[in-house]
Design an enzyme around this catalytic site. Structure first.
Site, mmCIF file in Angstrom:
data_model
loop_
_atom_site.group_PDB
_atom_site.id
_atom_site.type_symbol
_atom_site.label_atom_id
_atom_site.label_comp_id
_atom_site.label_asym_id
_atom_site.label_seq_id
_atom_site.Cartn_x
_atom_site.Cartn_y
_atom_site.Cartn_z
ATOM 1 C CG ASN A 133 -43.995 18.674 95.190
ATOM 2 O OD1 ASN A 133 -44.779 19.504 95.629
ATOM 3 N ND2 ASN A 133 -43.707 18.572 93.925
ATOM 4 C CG ASN A 139 -50.352 21.833 95.065
ATOM 5 O OD1 ASN A 139 -49.147 21.861 94.890
ATOM 6 N ND2 ASN A 139 -51.207 21.466 94.145
ATOM 7 C CB THR A 192 -46.262 26.976 99.277
ATOM 8 O OG1 THR A 192 -46.595 25.633 98.994
ATOM 9 C CG2 THR A 192 -46.853 27.407 100.576
ATOM 10 C CG ASP A 193 -46.215 23.619 94.933
ATOM 11 O OD1 ASP A 193 -45.434 23.841 95.880
ATOM 12 O OD2 ASP A 193 -46.464 22.507 94.471
ATOM 13 C CG ASP A 205 -21.538 34.352 56.720
ATOM 14 O OD1 ASP A 205 -20.467 33.906 56.270
ATOM 15 O OD2 ASP A 205 -21.716 35.559 56.968
ATOM 16 C CB VAL A 210 -53.279 17.461 94.647
ATOM 17 C CG1 VAL A 210 -53.298 18.859 94.060
ATOM 18 C CG2 VAL A 210 -54.450 16.652 94.178
ATOM 19 C CD GLU A 269 -46.783 19.790 100.178
ATOM 20 O OE1 GLU A 269 -47.643 19.197 99.518
ATOM 21 O OE2 GLU A 269 -46.268 20.870 99.825
ATOM 22 C CG ASP A 278 -23.207 39.892 57.627
ATOM 23 O OD1 ASP A 278 -22.469 39.097 57.017
ATOM 24 O OD2 ASP A 278 -22.885 41.067 57.885
ATOM 25 C CG ASP A 309 -19.008 38.101 60.843
ATOM 26 O OD1 ASP A 309 -18.232 37.168 60.635
ATOM 27 O OD2 ASP A 309 -20.154 38.183 60.385
HETATM 28 P P1 ATP Z 1 -16.284 40.767 58.596
HETATM 29 O O1 ATP Z 1 -17.595 41.445 58.602
HETATM 30 O O2 ATP Z 1 -16.339 39.296 58.573
HETATM 31 O O3 ATP Z 1 -15.294 41.338 59.528
HETATM 32 P P2 ATP Z 1 -15.310 42.153 56.373
HETATM 33 O O4 ATP Z 1 -16.486 43.008 56.199
HETATM 34 O O5 ATP Z 1 -14.073 42.759 56.899
HETATM 35 O O6 ATP Z 1 -15.674 40.913 57.170
HETATM 36 P P3 ATP Z 1 -15.611 41.280 53.710
HETATM 37 O O7 ATP Z 1 -16.863 42.053 53.648
HETATM 38 O O8 ATP Z 1 -15.601 39.852 53.313
HETATM 39 O O9 ATP Z 1 -14.942 41.349 55.097
HETATM 40 O O10 ATP Z 1 -14.520 42.061 52.890
HETATM 41 C C1 ATP Z 1 -13.257 41.510 52.616
HETATM 42 C C2 ATP Z 1 -12.430 42.501 51.861
HETATM 43 O O11 ATP Z 1 -13.093 42.840 50.651
HETATM 44 C C3 ATP Z 1 -12.239 43.823 52.603
HETATM 45 O O12 ATP Z 1 -11.098 43.802 53.388
HETATM 46 C C4 ATP Z 1 -12.094 44.815 51.471
HETATM 47 O O13 ATP Z 1 -10.773 44.894 51.035
HETATM 48 C C5 ATP Z 1 -12.940 44.219 50.362
HETATM 49 N N1 ATP Z 1 -14.264 44.839 50.327
HETATM 50 C C6 ATP Z 1 -15.129 44.973 51.312
HETATM 51 N N2 ATP Z 1 -16.249 45.581 50.910
HETATM 52 C C7 ATP Z 1 -16.102 45.842 49.608
HETATM 53 C C8 ATP Z 1 -16.908 46.440 48.595
HETATM 54 N N3 ATP Z 1 -18.114 46.902 48.852
HETATM 55 N N4 ATP Z 1 -16.397 46.553 47.361
HETATM 56 C C9 ATP Z 1 -15.198 46.056 47.066
HETATM 57 N N5 ATP Z 1 -14.387 45.493 47.961
HETATM 58 C C10 ATP Z 1 -14.816 45.373 49.225
#
Ligand code: ATP
Length: 890
Positions: free
Chosen positions: A697, A725, A728-729, A635, A278, A700, A631, A325
């Protein structure tokens, strides 16, 4: 009713729901009561009683219970009762441990339950997916996992990946037309099914079936994933525990044989062998590991890191690269439009954040934006092509920060989205995604249709044939093209995110409700906006911490290379000499090419999600442990491929969260670093607890082995071994397993992945410490036994010295490297408390007459107690001295 063959209004009547207003909350809760929750399988919850009973299901307990039986057959009743009492006490401690770990894990599961967007009581709300009922109106967006089976009635470019249901890996484009009765499931285009994923577009659907009534429910067995949540470390440790069990049995058998050879009495030898089994078998080891993991994971949750797969905890400790990102993780993700180029003029926009107070300047002079026709046209287009919401009363802000920034900039010029919506109703949209890097909205004004588009300049500019200038609309010349590109470059070099805004008057007489991107041509460029997204205040420190922790931070962004470089440089991610690579450059490289230079790249710009997977693969080729954040729905594959996939909780879609190993709820890079710190701590805690337990252990076993070898009577009685045991264990081990992070844990290099958990150094330490404690114990025993021929006193003192030595040793076990002086002794108050109480118990049993009989001991004086402490201190002192000398040498 057959849902795919009926009109949606007939289904709405049948389900007693309203397509606009949704169900009332009252009705929804009544339906929930009647129809049950929307879950596939109720996870079987193990009740406390079962956990308690499970404690008796171990070899050690069976050995002990048989010892109880033998003792009572031999009329050794006190012994039998005492052993039984200790077995029960052990089971209670084991129960408390497991119950606590179980509750911690259940609580963590609750934190990551899926949510769904529905319309109820005439407004959109986010509710737990389990609460959905038939008749609910589901709002679907790209990245959502469909929460129930539902009939579509409104869609915009809706594409669904139904692989989880039908096995078809290509996304299915949905529509709302009626289907024939015999249409197979995979072709029921007006339906969406639970567990499938929205990969594109938006849609509204009426829930027709929930829980086990869904198509998924019918094939629920398919979903019974067999994967246990044991980490590789836990699996390895369970194997080790199993091997140790047999090794202990072998040693005990050897001791038993030696004892018989030395003609020791059979019964005392038998009970001692049982006691030794044990004491020596680390049966609590798996429970301690579970507690260390569960508690550590709870600590992570308090630091905004939710662990979805326990194995990630272990991998976090070996992490060598974090690919992160930019927007919202390294930066605060709250955009403010700073510059607007319109009609060839650069305007500066004043004001901070989402506050609509602020003016437009040109050449440092304020201008009246409300009266400026060019400015008005650009900003109206920016608002017309916008999914965000900014309430006039400023009480509600909702949507993507890039788009909110545009609404704020427009509000500063007196333009509001509500008015635009009324003036020009929306007809169709081509949603934004990070691959297209642009989005378009088509609106109708009287009989004319207009397309408004915004996006990354290179995605929009090449589709423009005209430009808006103060003198009117003109063809874009090569010179003005170059000029625009230069303006974009200097704004980006300032760290601004740049966006081009354009529009197109569409030809008449065409149905624009269903369009594709071939319509995004012949555009008129209206203007370029530059917006600022400042670095997160903590990000610089977090990047620095990564560096000292031997982890490389790499920025991956969809933004312009110059914007990315400016921010990466400010944060300390990019240093002169590092490489910046763009998505289009990655496309041209083979994965081998990328693997060759991946170590020099700190910034990836204009990257789409599919490039992320190539980056992960490149690191993998170099056998590097890499984490990837994400996100968006696209991705997910990269997150799956990375050693640790990290979803950004605030913005991540359900699909991304499902692919991730951990979720960072506040999207902050600092929290990822905190996750690494906790991951390293958990591993460290398991390692030190284990070496503490095994050294105890070993001590002992050595005591008993040597005593028998030299022909002494057994120095410890079975009941004494059981007590050792018990106190202390279990408890000190828990205090060690839940120790806080060592302050310099992030100053060490990542743990090499190939390093075995129990290496040579580990076993050397265990044996060294085991020898130290056994030496003082045997020394004490020999002093009384050989010096005074008093066996009872010899056993009593050896017993108490061993207990004291084990308890004191726990303080030294808190760090393998640092001495007790370097680790603040009071920084683990739980350990301090447990050791004090255990020592108090050790003294107390000497003063309770029944226990004196049970343990074969007698009352002790203060002086004796002090002598235990002094002797017990010896192993600790030698251990610490050894650490001190070693530290000085290195
Ligand atoms: P990360 O979060 O990876 O840093 P990001 O948010 O900078 O990325 P994206 O969201 O892929 O990158 O956007 C890339 C490009 O698209 C931006 O630099 C911008 O010029 C354009 N963009 C971003 N959001 C919009 C939107 N809502 N409408 C139109 N163009 C957009």
């Amino acid at each position: 009713m057959i849902w795919h063959t009926e009109s949606h209004s007939a289904i709405a009547i049948h389900l007693k729901t309203d397509l606009q207003l949704g169900l009332s909350s009252l009705e929804a809760s009544a339906r929930l009561q009647a129809g049950g929750v929307n879950e596939l399988t109720q996870e079987k919850h193990i009740g406390p009683l079962k956990i308690f009973i499970r404690q008796f299901n171990s070899v050690v307990i069976w050995v002990l219970l048989s010892a109880t039986l033998v003792s009572s057959l031999l009329r050794e009743y006190i012994n039998a009762i005492a052993i039984l009492a200790i077995v029960i006490l052990n089971a209670i401690i084991g129960f408390m441990l497991e119950y606590r770990a179980d509750r911690a894990i259940t609580a963590l599961k609750g934190m990551t339950t899926p949510q769904a967007k529905v319309i109820r009581d005439d407004h959109r709300q986010l509710i737990p997916a389990s609460q959905i009922v038939p008749g609910d109106i589901l709002c679907l967006e790209s990245g959502d996992v469909v929460a129930a089976d539902a009939r579509l009635f409104k869609i915009a470019s809706l594409k669904i990946n139904e692989a989880s249901l039908t096995g078809e890996s290509l996304p299915v484009e949905k529509n709302i037309a009626l289907c024939l009765k015999e249409t197979p499931l995979a072709d029921q285009l007006n339906m969406v099914f639970m567990g499938t994923a929205v990969v594109n577009g938006t849609g509204h659907a009426m829930v027709v079936a929930t829980g086990m009534q869904t198509e998924m429910g019918h094939i629920a067995t398919m979903l019974q994933k067999a994967s246990s949540d044991e980490t590789p470390l836990q699996k390895r440790l369970n194997q080790v525990a199993y091997r140790l069990l047999w090794a202990c049995f072998a040693i005990i058998l050897l001791i038993f044989g030696l004892g018989l050879w030395q003609s020791l009495p059979f019964f005392s030898l038998f009970t001692s062998a049982v006691g030794l089994a044990v004491a020596a078998i680390p049966e609590g080891l798996p429970a301690v590991v579970t507690v260390a993991l569960a508690m550590g994971v709870q600590r992570m949750a308090r630091r905004s890191v939710l662990v979805r797969h326990m194995s990630a905890v272990e991998t976090l400790g070996c992490l060598q690269v974090i690919c992160t990102d930019k927007t919202g993780t390294l930066t605060i993700g709250e955009m403010t439009a700073r510059k607007l180029i319109a009609g060839g003029i650069i305007h500066t926009i004043l004001g901070e954040g989402y506050d609509i107070a602020g003016n437009y300047l040109h050449d440092s002079r304020e201008i009246n934006a409300n009266q400026n026709a060019v400015l008005q046209q650009v900003l109206r287009a920016a608002v017309a092509c916008n999914e965000a919401e900014l309430d006039e009363a400023h009480s509600s802000i909702f949507g993507d920060p890039t788009e909110i920034a545009l609404l704020v900039a427009a509000a500063k010029a007196g333009i509001w989205k509500k008015e635009i919506e009324q003036e020009m109703p929306r007809v169709a949209e081509l949603p934004f995604d990070s691959e297209r890097k642009r989005m378009s909205v088509i609106r109708r004004k009287e009989d004319a249709y207009k397309l408004f588009i915004k996006g990354a300049p290179e995605a929009v500019l090449k589709r423009c044939s005209k430009i808006l200038l103060p003198e009117g609309i003109e063809q874009i010349s090569k010179a003005s093209h170059i000029q625009i590109q230069q303006s974009c470059e200097w704004m980006a070099a300032d760290g601004l995110r740049i966006l081009a805004i354009a529009e197109r008057l569409l030809p008449e007489g065409i149905d624009y409700s269903q369009v594709d991107d071939s319509i995004e041509v012949n555009l008129t460029l209206l203007g370029i906006v530059g917006m600022q997204d400042p670095p997160h205040p903590e990000a610089k420190r977090a990047v620095q911490q990564c560096k000292t922790a031997g982890i490389k931070a790499v920025m991956i962004t969809g933004d312009h290379p110059a914007t990315a470089q400016a921010i990466a440089q400010e944060l300390g991610i990019f240093s002169p000499g590092d490489k910046i690579v763009t998505g289009s450059e990655i496309e041209k490289m083979t994965s081998k090419d990328l693997a060759n230079i991946v170590n020099d790249i700190t910034v990836y710009a204009r990257v789409s999600p599919e490039h992320k997977i190539k980056i992960v693969e490149a690191w993998k080729q170099r056998e590097t442990i890499v984490a990837m954040t994400g996100d968006g729905v696209n991705d997910a594959p990269a997150l799956k491929a990375a050693a640790v996939g990290i979803a950004m909780g605030k913005t991540a879609t359900d699909v991304t969260k499902e692919a991730a190993d951990i979720i960072v709820t506040d999207n902050n890079f600092m929290s990822i670093v905190a996750g690494v710190e906790e991951g390293r701590t958990i591993y460290n805690n398991i390692s030190k607890t284990l070496s503490y337990l095994l050294a105890g252990n070993a001590g002992e076993l050595i005591v008993m082995f040597i005593a028998i070898l030299v022909g002494w009577p057994l120095p410890l009685l079975v009941i004494q071994l059981l007590w050792i045991n018990l106190i202390t264990d279990g408890l000190p081990a828990i205090a060690l397993a839940t120790d806080a992070s060592e302050p310099d844990i992030l100053k060490r290099a990542p743990r090499p992945t190939k390093k075995p958990f129990m290496d040579k150094a580990f076993f050397q330490r265990v044996i060294f410490i085991g020898c130290l404690t056994s030496l003082v114990t045997l020394g004490t025993f020999a002093y009384y036994y050989l010096g005074y021929h008093d066996l009872t006193q010899a056993r009593d003192s050896a017993f108490s010295v061993l207990v004291t030595a084990e308890l004191l040793r726990a303080f030294g076990a808190r760090s393998h490297e640092k001495t007790i002086w370097q680790v603040n002794i009071f920084s683990n108050l739980r350990l301090f408390f447990i050791v004090s109480v255990s020592f108090f118990l050790q003294v107390s049993i000497h003063h309770v007459s029944i226990l004196q009989k049970v343990f074969g001991i007698k009352p002790v004086s203060l002086l004796e107690c002090i002598s235990w402490v002094v002797l017990g201190m010896i192993p600790l002192a030698i251990m610490e001295l050894h650490k001190g000398i070693r530290n000085r040498r290195t």
